[in-house]
Design a protein around this motif. Structure first.
Motif, PDB file in Angstrom:
ATOM      1  N   VAL A   1      -4.455 -10.895  20.938  1.00  0.00           N
ATOM      2  CA  VAL A   1      -4.480 -11.196  22.365  1.00  0.00           C
ATOM      3  C   VAL A   1      -4.387 -12.713  22.551  1.00  0.00           C
ATOM      4  O   VAL A   1      -5.091 -13.474  21.890  1.00  0.00           O
ATOM      5  CB  VAL A   1      -5.757 -10.648  23.019  1.00  0.00           C
ATOM      6  CG1 VAL A   1      -5.896 -11.144  24.447  1.00  0.00           C
ATOM      7  CG2 VAL A   1      -5.748  -9.129  22.980  1.00  0.00           C
ATOM      8  N   ARG A   2      -3.478 -13.134  23.442  1.00  0.00           N
ATOM      9  CA  ARG A   2      -3.203 -14.559  23.613  1.00  0.00           C
ATOM     10  C   ARG A   2      -3.482 -15.005  25.048  1.00  0.00           C
ATOM     11  O   ARG A   2      -3.311 -14.218  25.984  1.00  0.00           O
ATOM     12  CB  ARG A   2      -1.736 -14.853  23.271  1.00  0.00           C
ATOM     13  CG  ARG A   2      -1.363 -14.494  21.859  1.00  0.00           C
ATOM     14  CD  ARG A   2       0.075 -14.826  21.563  1.00  0.00           C
ATOM     15  NE  ARG A   2       0.365 -14.642  20.132  1.00  0.00           N
ATOM     16  CZ  ARG A   2       1.409 -15.187  19.524  1.00  0.00           C
ATOM     17  NH1 ARG A   2       2.270 -15.925  20.198  1.00  0.00           N
ATOM     18  NH2 ARG A   2       1.587 -14.985  18.233  1.00  0.00           N
ATOM     19  N   THR A   3      -3.882 -16.242  25.195  1.00  0.00           N
ATOM     20  CA  THR A   3      -4.034 -16.856  26.508  1.00  0.00           C
ATOM     21  C   THR A   3      -3.176 -18.110  26.554  1.00  0.00           C
ATOM     22  O   THR A   3      -3.354 -19.015  25.739  1.00  0.00           O
ATOM     23  CB  THR A   3      -5.504 -17.203  26.805  1.00  0.00           C
ATOM     24  OG1 THR A   3      -6.281 -16.003  26.777  1.00  0.00           O
ATOM     25  CG2 THR A   3      -5.642 -17.849  28.171  1.00  0.00           C
TER      26      THR A   3
ATOM     27  N   HIS B   1       6.122 -12.943  22.238  1.00  0.00           N
ATOM     28  CA  HIS B   1       5.972 -14.335  21.815  1.00  0.00           C
ATOM     29  C   HIS B   1       6.921 -15.239  22.605  1.00  0.00           C
ATOM     30  O   HIS B   1       7.690 -14.769  23.449  1.00  0.00           O
ATOM     31  CB  HIS B   1       6.233 -14.462  20.306  1.00  0.00           C
ATOM     32  CG  HIS B   1       7.552 -13.915  19.854  1.00  0.00           C
ATOM     33  ND1 HIS B   1       8.657 -14.699  19.650  1.00  0.00           N
ATOM     34  CD2 HIS B   1       7.948 -12.632  19.560  1.00  0.00           C
ATOM     35  CE1 HIS B   1       9.674 -13.955  19.244  1.00  0.00           C
ATOM     36  NE2 HIS B   1       9.272 -12.689  19.183  1.00  0.00           N
ATOM     37  N   ASP B   2       6.833 -16.542  22.347  1.00  0.00           N
ATOM     38  CA  ASP B   2       7.631 -17.551  23.057  1.00  0.00           C
ATOM     39  C   ASP B   2       7.480 -17.373  24.570  1.00  0.00           C
ATOM     40  O   ASP B   2       8.462 -17.405  25.324  1.00  0.00           O
ATOM     41  CB  ASP B   2       9.104 -17.471  22.653  1.00  0.00           C
ATOM     42  CG  ASP B   2       9.330 -17.856  21.203  1.00  0.00           C
ATOM     43  OD1 ASP B   2       8.394 -18.401  20.585  1.00  0.00           O
ATOM     44  OD2 ASP B   2      10.427 -17.610  20.682  1.00  0.00           O
ATOM     45  N   PHE B   3       6.243 -17.213  24.998  1.00  0.00           N
ATOM     46  CA  PHE B   3       5.942 -16.912  26.403  1.00  0.00           C
ATOM     47  C   PHE B   3       5.950 -18.176  27.253  1.00  0.00           C
ATOM     48  O   PHE B   3       5.287 -19.162  26.930  1.00  0.00           O
ATOM     49  CB  PHE B   3       4.572 -16.238  26.488  1.00  0.00           C
ATOM     50  CG  PHE B   3       4.154 -15.838  27.874  1.00  0.00           C
ATOM     51  CD1 PHE B   3       4.577 -14.650  28.414  1.00  0.00           C
ATOM     52  CD2 PHE B   3       3.328 -16.666  28.627  1.00  0.00           C
ATOM     53  CE1 PHE B   3       4.186 -14.266  29.697  1.00  0.00           C
ATOM     54  CE2 PHE B   3       2.931 -16.300  29.897  1.00  0.00           C
ATOM     55  CZ  PHE B   3       3.357 -15.095  30.444  1.00  0.00           C
TER      56      PHE B   3
ATOM     57  N   PHE C   1      -2.446 -12.089  27.676  1.00  0.00           N
ATOM     58  CA  PHE C   1      -1.584 -10.932  27.436  1.00  0.00           C
ATOM     59  C   PHE C   1      -1.722 -10.518  25.979  1.00  0.00           C
ATOM     60  O   PHE C   1      -2.231 -11.258  25.135  1.00  0.00           O
ATOM     61  CB  PHE C   1      -0.113 -11.264  27.757  1.00  0.00           C
ATOM     62  CG  PHE C   1       0.454 -12.407  26.961  1.00  0.00           C
ATOM     63  CD1 PHE C   1       1.150 -12.173  25.777  1.00  0.00           C
ATOM     64  CD2 PHE C   1       0.280 -13.720  27.372  1.00  0.00           C
ATOM     65  CE1 PHE C   1       1.666 -13.224  25.029  1.00  0.00           C
ATOM     66  CE2 PHE C   1       0.786 -14.778  26.630  1.00  0.00           C
ATOM     67  CZ  PHE C   1       1.482 -14.525  25.457  1.00  0.00           C
ATOM     68  N   VAL C   2      -1.251  -9.320  25.672  1.00  0.00           N
ATOM     69  CA  VAL C   2      -1.340  -8.786  24.311  1.00  0.00           C
ATOM     70  C   VAL C   2      -0.163  -9.311  23.496  1.00  0.00           C
ATOM     71  O   VAL C   2       0.996  -9.108  23.854  1.00  0.00           O
ATOM     72  CB  VAL C   2      -1.332  -7.250  24.323  1.00  0.00           C
ATOM     73  CG1 VAL C   2      -1.304  -6.701  22.901  1.00  0.00           C
ATOM     74  CG2 VAL C   2      -2.557  -6.725  25.071  1.00  0.00           C
ATOM     75  N   GLY C   3      -0.467  -9.953  22.371  1.00  0.00           N
ATOM     76  CA  GLY C   3       0.586 -10.504  21.527  1.00  0.00           C
ATOM     77  C   GLY C   3       1.210  -9.500  20.580  1.00  0.00           C
ATOM     78  O   GLY C   3       2.347  -9.665  20.160  1.00  0.00           O
TER      79      GLY C   3
ATOM     80  N   SER D   1      -5.872 -16.348  19.924  1.00  0.00           N
ATOM     81  CA  SER D   1      -5.555 -15.058  19.311  1.00  0.00           C
ATOM     82  C   SER D   1      -6.821 -14.398  18.804  1.00  0.00           C
ATOM     83  O   SER D   1      -7.671 -15.038  18.213  1.00  0.00           O
ATOM     84  CB  SER D   1      -4.575 -15.252  18.148  1.00  0.00           C
ATOM     85  OG  SER D   1      -3.401 -15.872  18.617  1.00  0.00           O
ATOM     86  N   PHE D   2      -6.903 -13.117  19.070  1.00  0.00           N
ATOM     87  CA  PHE D   2      -8.013 -12.315  18.572  1.00  0.00           C
ATOM     88  C   PHE D   2      -7.446 -11.040  17.992  1.00  0.00           C
ATOM     89  O   PHE D   2      -6.518 -10.479  18.528  1.00  0.00           O
ATOM     90  CB  PHE D   2      -8.993 -11.943  19.705  1.00  0.00           C
ATOM     91  CG  PHE D   2      -9.640 -13.115  20.351  1.00  0.00           C
ATOM     92  CD1 PHE D   2      -9.042 -13.737  21.439  1.00  0.00           C
ATOM     93  CD2 PHE D   2     -10.831 -13.603  19.878  1.00  0.00           C
ATOM     94  CE1 PHE D   2      -9.632 -14.811  22.047  1.00  0.00           C
ATOM     95  CE2 PHE D   2     -11.424 -14.681  20.483  1.00  0.00           C
ATOM     96  CZ  PHE D   2     -10.825 -15.295  21.584  1.00  0.00           C
TER      97      PHE D   2
END
Length: 260
Positions: A215-217, A243-245, A223-225, A13-14
């Protein structure tokens, strides 16, 4: 194999609003819109980073805020299932509105929608917006790669008074909700991700603004969180959390077809 990410423990996350993104590469203020988008895509590993996504399952939770007090008014989760296929970008979305359960989808051939199990027809909003919603959820989970799609047009809107390069995005016939919808992306030198976005629906004069955060990986897919929306006065209007991707869960393709 089904892969699931719950919360930030399994996500990178950023906070983009604070300007943190270690993989950013310098971009010139004179770069063309195509160059800016290509640099953004390259920073994530190129188009090859998008190709592995065949199916996905995740939740989008929308928070609605009161612009005067800044207080949270309500939340609404939507449960999204998507697939990229030769028949197109398939989707099924489910949600509750109070005690009412709404589901709708697109299986590549048939648009369908149900309200508490009852079939909806043309003229009902949840039916009429299925194809737009299908494109919308695929668009956001597929940024920036979807900016290369047919019917997505990039325009040079020049440099604003803060020295930011502005890229306009318009859509071909039938791609957006309205053919006259338009977007803008603001880029600054030294950052590959845009620092601000705005959109204006066809027929409206005011812009709605948003920024990307969290932003999550997950399993190599980025993808954008969190999409944070605010009005022209800077007041928070809504936040959309992804979320819960799950990346590439095994799916029965019948999930996208109308319930029998």
């Amino acid at each position: 194999m089904t892969r699931r990410a719950l919360g930030t423990a399994l996500a990178t996350s950023f906070v983009l609003a604070a300007g943190a993104w270690a993989a950013d590469r310098s971009t010139s203020p004179a770069a063309t819109p195509d160059e800016l988008v290509t640099t953004w895509i390259d920073a994530l590993g190129g188009l090859e980073a998008y190709w592995p996504l065949k199916t996905a399952r995740y939740t989008i939770t929308t928070e609605i805020y009161d612009t005067d007090s800044g207080r949270l008014r309500r939340t609404r989760p939507r449960y999204v299932t998507i697939a990229k296929t030769d028949r197109g970008d398939l989707v099924r979305i489910e949600r509750w509105e109070g005690n009412d359960f709404i589901s709708h989808g697109w299986d590549g051939e048939t648009v369908w929608a149900r309200y508490n199990g009852e079939e909806l027809a043309p003229g009902d909003k949840d039916y009429d917006e299925v194809l737009y919603v299908a494109g919308d959820v695929h668009y956001w989970i597929g940024l920036p790669f979807k900016l290369n799609d047919p019917g997505v047009n990039l325009h040079d809107r020049g440099i604003d008074d803060q020295g930011r390069q502005v890229v306009g995005v318009t859509f071909g016939e039938g791609v957006g909700l309205h053919d006259g919808d338009t977007w803008q992306y603001w880029f600054v030198e030294g950052r590959t991700w845009p620092v601000q976005l705005a959109y204006k629906e066809e027929g409206r004069t005011n812009w709605s603004y948003l920024r990307f955060e969290d932003v999550r990986t997950v399993d190599g897919y980025t993808f954008v969180g969190r999409r944070v929306h605010y009005n022209e006065a800077g007041a928070l209007t809504k936040v959309l959390h992804t979320h819960d991707f799950e990346l590439n869960p095994e799916l029965d393709m019948a999930v996208f077809s109308p319930p029998q």
